[in-house]
Design an enzyme around this catalytic site. Structure first.
Site, PDB file in Angstrom:
ATOM      1  N   LYS A  25       0.780  -1.143   0.051  1.00 33.20           N
ATOM      2  CA  LYS A  25       0.057   0.163  -0.181  1.00 33.20           C
ATOM      3  C   LYS A  25       0.884   1.240   0.021  1.00 33.20           C
ATOM      4  O   LYS A  25       0.692   2.264  -0.772  1.00 33.20           O
ATOM      5  CB  LYS A  25      -0.995   0.041   1.239  1.00 33.20           C
ATOM      6  CG  LYS A  25      -1.625   1.388   1.292  1.00 33.20           C
ATOM      7  CD  LYS A  25      -2.521   1.255   2.651  1.00 33.20           C
ATOM      8  CE  LYS A  25      -1.549   1.560   3.850  1.00 33.20           C
ATOM      9  NZ  LYS A  25      -2.321   2.160   5.057  1.00 33.20           N
ATOM     10  N   SER A  26       1.922   1.358   0.713  1.00 33.98           N
ATOM     11  CA  SER A  26       2.851   2.350   1.086  1.00 33.98           C
ATOM     12  C   SER A  26       3.360   2.808  -0.265  1.00 33.98           C
ATOM     13  O   SER A  26       3.330   3.998  -0.720  1.00 33.98           O
ATOM     14  CB  SER A  26       3.786   2.301   2.038  1.00 33.98           C
ATOM     15  OG  SER A  26       3.367   1.869   3.322  1.00 33.98           O
ATOM     16  N   ASP A  52      -7.792   2.025  -0.533  1.00 33.03           N
ATOM     17  CA  ASP A  52      -6.909   3.114  -0.497  1.00 33.03           C
ATOM     18  C   ASP A  52      -6.274   3.475  -1.820  1.00 33.03           C
ATOM     19  O   ASP A  52      -6.126   4.639  -2.011  1.00 33.03           O
ATOM     20  CB  ASP A  52      -5.734   2.693   0.585  1.00 33.03           C
ATOM     21  CG  ASP A  52      -6.189   3.063   1.884  1.00 33.03           C
ATOM     22  OD1 ASP A  52      -7.391   3.222   2.212  1.00 33.03           O
ATOM     23  OD2 ASP A  52      -5.370   3.065   2.906  1.00 33.03           O
ATOM     24  N   ASN A  97     -10.640   6.392   3.943  1.00 35.45           N
ATOM     25  CA  ASN A  97      -9.818   6.507   5.035  1.00 35.45           C
ATOM     26  C   ASN A  97      -8.286   6.149   4.739  1.00 35.45           C
ATOM     27  O   ASN A  97      -7.482   5.580   5.392  1.00 35.45           O
ATOM     28  CB  ASN A  97     -10.176   5.228   5.851  1.00 35.45           C
ATOM     29  CG  ASN A  97      -9.763   5.666   7.531  1.00 35.45           C
ATOM     30  OD1 ASN A  97      -9.371   6.632   7.847  1.00 35.45           O
ATOM     31  ND2 ASN A  97      -9.993   4.579   8.458  1.00 35.45           N
ATOM     32  N   SER A 181       3.145  11.418  13.158  1.00 41.97           N
ATOM     33  CA  SER A 181       3.140  10.564  12.041  1.00 41.97           C
ATOM     34  C   SER A 181       4.105  10.969  11.101  1.00 41.97           C
ATOM     35  O   SER A 181       4.448  12.214  10.798  1.00 41.97           O
ATOM     36  CB  SER A 181       1.725  10.691  11.332  1.00 41.97           C
ATOM     37  OG  SER A 181       1.732   9.922  10.182  1.00 41.97           O
ATOM     38  N   SER A 211       8.565   6.121  12.974  1.00 48.63           N
ATOM     39  CA  SER A 211       8.124   5.164  11.823  1.00 48.63           C
ATOM     40  C   SER A 211       9.231   5.754  10.793  1.00 48.63           C
ATOM     41  O   SER A 211       8.716   5.750   9.681  1.00 48.63           O
ATOM     42  CB  SER A 211       6.651   5.633  11.253  1.00 48.63           C
ATOM     43  OG  SER A 211       5.826   5.359  12.144  1.00 48.63           O
ATOM     44  N   ASP A 332       3.152  -0.939  12.113  1.00 52.55           N
ATOM     45  CA  ASP A 332       1.783  -1.669  11.707  1.00 52.55           C
ATOM     46  C   ASP A 332       2.109  -3.267  11.764  1.00 52.55           C
ATOM     47  O   ASP A 332       1.263  -3.910  12.357  1.00 52.55           O
ATOM     48  CB  ASP A 332       1.989  -1.452  10.031  1.00 52.55           C
ATOM     49  CG  ASP A 332       1.075  -0.219   9.780  1.00 52.55           C
ATOM     50  OD1 ASP A 332       0.568   0.500  10.793  1.00 52.55           O
ATOM     51  OD2 ASP A 332       1.067   0.197   8.687  1.00 52.55           O
ATOM     52  N   LYS A 359      -4.391   5.795  14.047  1.00 52.28           N
ATOM     53  CA  LYS A 359      -4.369   5.113  12.849  1.00 52.28           C
ATOM     54  C   LYS A 359      -6.167   5.070  12.556  1.00 52.28           C
ATOM     55  O   LYS A 359      -6.698   5.503  13.020  1.00 52.28           O
ATOM     56  CB  LYS A 359      -3.591   3.905  12.938  1.00 52.28           C
ATOM     57  CG  LYS A 359      -2.302   4.021  13.258  1.00 52.28           C
ATOM     58  CD  LYS A 359      -1.495   4.446  11.805  1.00 52.28           C
ATOM     59  CE  LYS A 359      -0.039   4.301  12.294  1.00 52.28           C
ATOM     60  NZ  LYS A 359       0.686   4.177  10.952  1.00 52.28           N
ATOM     61  N   GLU A 360      -6.199   3.940  11.773  1.00 52.01           N
ATOM     62  CA  GLU A 360      -7.721   3.628  11.119  1.00 52.01           C
ATOM     63  C   GLU A 360      -8.537   3.660  12.497  1.00 52.01           C
ATOM     64  O   GLU A 360      -9.677   4.015  12.209  1.00 52.01           O
ATOM     65  CB  GLU A 360      -7.576   2.582  10.602  1.00 52.01           C
ATOM     66  CG  GLU A 360      -7.124   2.490   8.882  1.00 52.01           C
ATOM     67  CD  GLU A 360      -5.723   2.501   8.934  1.00 52.01           C
ATOM     68  OE1 GLU A 360      -4.919   2.811   9.839  1.00 52.01           O
ATOM     69  OE2 GLU A 360      -5.245   2.253   7.681  1.00 52.01           O
ATOM     70  N   HIS A 407      -8.778  -2.678   8.884  1.00 55.23           N
ATOM     71  CA  HIS A 407      -8.016  -3.815   7.850  1.00 55.23           C
ATOM     72  C   HIS A 407      -7.230  -4.539   8.774  1.00 55.23           C
ATOM     73  O   HIS A 407      -7.082  -6.003   8.943  1.00 55.23           O
ATOM     74  CB  HIS A 407      -7.201  -3.283   6.726  1.00 55.23           C
ATOM     75  CG  HIS A 407      -6.317  -2.604   7.032  1.00 55.23           C
ATOM     76  ND1 HIS A 407      -5.088  -2.353   6.019  1.00 55.23           N
ATOM     77  CD2 HIS A 407      -6.324  -1.393   7.458  1.00 55.23           C
ATOM     78  CE1 HIS A 407      -4.342  -1.565   6.440  1.00 55.23           C
ATOM     79  NE2 HIS A 407      -5.056  -0.749   7.400  1.00 55.23           N
ATOM     80  N   ARG A 408      -6.215  -3.742   9.510  1.00 54.51           N
ATOM     81  CA  ARG A 408      -5.282  -4.927  10.263  1.00 54.51           C
ATOM     82  C   ARG A 408      -5.761  -5.245  11.653  1.00 54.51           C
ATOM     83  O   ARG A 408      -5.497  -6.447  12.062  1.00 54.51           O
ATOM     84  CB  ARG A 408      -3.990  -3.657  10.774  1.00 54.51           C
ATOM     85  CG  ARG A 408      -3.236  -3.251   9.435  1.00 54.51           C
ATOM     86  CD  ARG A 408      -1.738  -2.850   9.757  1.00 54.51           C
ATOM     87  NE  ARG A 408      -1.408  -2.398   8.588  1.00 54.51           N
ATOM     88  CZ  ARG A 408      -1.230  -2.817   7.409  1.00 54.51           C
ATOM     89  NH1 ARG A 408      -1.234  -4.327   7.517  1.00 54.51           N
ATOM     90  NH2 ARG A 408      -0.545  -2.348   6.395  1.00 54.51           N
ATOM     91  N   LYS A 438      -9.255  -2.502   2.294  1.00 55.51           N
ATOM     92  CA  LYS A 438      -8.467  -1.449   2.441  1.00 55.51           C
ATOM     93  C   LYS A 438      -6.906  -1.675   2.006  1.00 55.51           C
ATOM     94  O   LYS A 438      -6.344  -0.950   1.239  1.00 55.51           O
ATOM     95  CB  LYS A 438      -8.093  -1.051   3.884  1.00 55.51           C
ATOM     96  CG  LYS A 438      -7.619   0.522   4.059  1.00 55.51           C
ATOM     97  CD  LYS A 438      -7.637   1.042   5.338  1.00 55.51           C
ATOM     98  CE  LYS A 438      -7.600   2.415   5.492  1.00 55.51           C
ATOM     99  NZ  LYS A 438      -5.941   2.925   5.113  1.00 55.51           N
TER     100      LYS A 438
END
Ligand code: DC
Length: 699
Positions: A25-26, A52, A97, A181, A211, A332, A359-360, A407-408, A438
């Site tokens: 995703k990233s 996403d 999101n 973040s 991060s 994550d 986060k989410e 999602h996670r 996601k």
């Protein structure tokens, strides 16, 4: 994808096999944006197809970028970029999101609007409007960007705007906080080359940068697009004057390393004694920081091997070793660690995770709540979580895990299904599993493709009944609603009949028919091919449905040797998360211990009418009276045969659907299943035991 209200997983005992990961995703959203800003066309291969990335693609389209799928390739897009010049000066962007879309698009559009003029609104789902963006806005405003809060100050929705011919104040370093973040820094680094035509631009991070590995991904991808960022220490980044995004032409997106963590965990917990869990798409050559999760898994006891583009994991030490870790560098993947902690020999403490709260969902609170439901003891703080596994096997509980549209949370939850390996034996319910879309729409399918459960633990719903009673339609709908596998056993008899006709085998030649049935080369379509069937490599989906195939099936199915030969094949359909089997003898012979047995009936008149409609709709002419006579003759033959005659199992529930439409029949069966599912039974057992048991010490 499981588009169902909840997914029940049986207790799982083993994991092995190969999984191919979806794109990161990233990386996907970063390269989409970079391609959208660059001059020329970039072909992006193996992009993640998810919620996403969909919002990012939509945004690029709305901004006037060329966005086209690459013909003949899955998950490949050709993006023609803006070359730094706005093509559209007004847009209202909905970004769901996706933090990886909201932050960089805010920075990009704020800078572009400030000099080229325009007005852009950026909004998302309710949760997105609770995720802070103030640190980014505070970095952009001093540069001369106009950013209006449309809701709570410091949170989306936002409007960025400006006048054509405006200027930016770019002398002095651009300051951004990095301790909430890292995406704010990433957003600036991705966007600022747009404004670097006249001078070097310096970005300084204030506060401890969290991060960091995600910033490394940003820098690596900027380099692929021709932009070199010089670093001085941890907190000073310089974008050279004259930097321009140059399309790399074609770019391949590597698999998602955070998604790999669930399979690394599954291997560490459940790849015992045999083949490993092999993960393809990400490996030792990855630019994603989350590959460092393999080191954490090793520290907990996993045996890990890896190479370029692959990782293999087996269980090593068991139980896993509890550990204390600062997970700032893999926020994550560290969620996965919190689940692995359930299988450790002591507490696991994960620190450095304050970012989980923004986060989410508030992931610290969510994890703590859900792990407690499973029977773990959890201590949480502002920036840490400490998980102590259930003290004894009996302390594990059949829990319905909430997923918070995260999602996670959903993917992590699935790891609790390996509880038999901790000596427990409880089913697991995952609420709203669809949220995995996601980043990994087919996560549960991928996981279920690797795991095993004891056959007795895999729930079966048997739906039997006479021909044209509608059981095929009902069974398929029930299977879809529950995310279960489907066995249309009639197809196996039909295929045997068809193979016999092709090979010139007489329909009463029992030994040869049995030999044919035992070696049927049949393939059933999965996913997009669901509902299609191939016999000996040729598609026979339509042929199998013909009346002639039904008649041949009716004859071969009367032979005990044929039924025997097909028995094992039918049992093999019983795979996690569950099976809906339809036929004549599912509840009586093949799955006599099925958790729910339904015997479907409808009057012969009604069934003849349905079959008639079906045939007419296919352009086949038919006569109702003949059809009815034919149905009755087949019922008679099915009922009277010596083996597995058509009759309801003693414990079957009868459903006469003569007067019911399909929705009503499905909801009746789902209602019955709800009362009887292993999950409900386990919970009831627990509730009964709980009434007598003393309170637990960790509660
Ligand atoms: O359900 P159907 O029409 O596809 O079934 C075709 C024939 O196969 C039917 O005449 C009965 C037989 N059959 C069977 O004997 N046992 C089953 N489990 C399924 C079908």
């Amino acid at each position: 994808m499981f588009d169902i209200p909840h997914l029940d997983l049986p207790p799982l005992t083993l994991a092995c096999g190969t999984v191919r990961l979806p794109g990161s995703k990233s990386i996907s959203n970063r390269v989409l944006l970079l391609a959208g800003l660059a001059e020329g066309t970039t072909e992006l291969r193996d992009l993640l197809a998810s919620d996403d990335t969909r919002v990012m693609l939509d945004a690029l389209r709305a901004l006037g970028c060329g966005v086209e799928p690459v013909a003949g390739a899955r998950d490949a897009w050709r993006i023609t970029g803006l070359g730094g010049r706005l093509a559209v000066h007004e847009a209202d962007l909905f970004l769901g999101n996706a933090g990886t879309a909201m932050r960089p698009l805010t920075a990009t559009l704020a800078l572009l609007a400030a000099t080229q003029g325009g007005s852009f609104t950026l909004r998302g789902v309710a949760r997105m409007h609770e995720r802070p963006i103030a640190d980014l806005v505070d970095a952009l405003r001093p540069l001369g960007c106009t950013i209006d809060d449309l809701g709570r100050p410091g949170y989306p929705p936002l409007r960025v705007s400006g006048e054509r011919g405006g200027t930016l104040a770019l002398h002095g370093p651009i300051r951004v906080r990095g301790d909430v973040s890292s995406q704010f820094l990433t957003a600036l680094l991705l966007a600022l080359p747009l404004a670097a035509d006249a001078r070097d631009l310096v970005v300084e991070v204030e506060g401890e940068l969290i991060s960091k590995p995600y910033v490394e991904i940003t820098l690596a991808l900027l380099a692929r697009f021709g932009i070199v960022v010089q670093r001085a220490g941890e907190s000073r980044f310089t974008i050279a004057r004259g930097s321009v995004y140059r399309s790399p032409g074609r770019l391949h997106v590597e698999g998602d390393a955070s998604s790999a963590s669930y399979f690394i965990a599954a291997g560490a917990i459940a790849a015992a004694g045999g083949a490993p869990v092999r993960i393809e798409g990400v490996g030792s050559d990855s630019i994603q920081g989350d590959v460092a999760f393999v080191d954490v898994a090793r520290a907990m006891g996993a045996q890990v091997a890896s190479g370029p583009g692959w990782i293999e994991v087996r269980r090593g030490r068991w139980p896993l070793a509890g550990l204390t870790i600062d997970a700032n560098h893999l926020p994550d993947a560290a969620m996965t660690l919190a689940m692995m902690a359930l299988y450790a020999d002591g507490p696991t403490r994960i620190g450095g995770i304050a970012s989980w709260r923004v986060k989410e969902t508030d992931r610290i609170a969510a994890m703590a709540t859900e792990l407690r439901k499973l029977g773990a003891a959890v201590v949480e703080g502002a920036d840490f979580i400490e998980v102590t596994p259930p003290p004894a096997p009996v302390d594990w509980r059949a829990a319905a895990i909430a997923t918070y549209d995260d999602h996670r949370m959903a993917m992590c939850a699935s790891l609790a299904a390996f509880n038999p390996l901790a000596g427990a034996h409880v089913p697991l319910r995952i609420l709203e599993p669809r949220c995995v879309a996601k980043t990994f729409p087919d996560y549960f399918e991928a996981l279920l493709g690797l795991v095993q459960a004891a056959p007795d633990d895999v729930p079966v719903i048997a739906i039997d009944g006479p021909t044209a009673s509608g059981k095929g339609t009902l069974a398929a709908a029930v299977a879809r609603a529950l995310g279960f596998h489907l066995l249309d056993s009639g197809l196996l008899y039909r295929a045997t009949g068809l193979a016999a006709t092709r090979d010139g085998v007489a329909l009463d030649d029992a030994p040869r028919l049995a030999a044919l049935a035992a070696t049927l080369d049949l393939r059933f379509g999965q996913g997009e091919e669901a509902g299609r069937t191939w016999l000996r490599g040729r598609e026979v989906s339509d042929e199998l449905r013909l009346e002639a195939s039904g008649l041949a099936a009716s004859r071969v199915s009367a032979l005990p040797a044929v039924r025997e030969a097909l028995h094992g094949l039918q049992l093999a359909f019983r795979r996690a998360p569950g099976l809906v089997a339809d036929g004549r003898d599912m509840g009586t012979v093949v799955f006599p211990a099925a958790g729910l047995k339904v015997f479907l009936t409808a009057s012969a008149a009604e069934r003849a009418e349905r079959r008639h409609k079906q045939l007419i709709s296919k352009g086949i002419s038919a006569n109702i009276a003949d059809l009815r006579a034919d149905l009755e003759a087949r019922d008679e033959r099915d009922r009277k045969r010596v083996v597995a005659p058509l009759k309801p199992a003693g414990d079957a529930l009868l459903l006469d659907n003569s007067q019911l439409d399909i929705e009503a029949s499905v909801s009746r069966v789902l209602g019955w299943w709800q009362e009887r599912s292993p999950f409900e039974r386990a919970r009831e057992r627990r509730a009964r035991a709980g009434e007598q048991a003393p309170p637990r010490r960790h509660e």
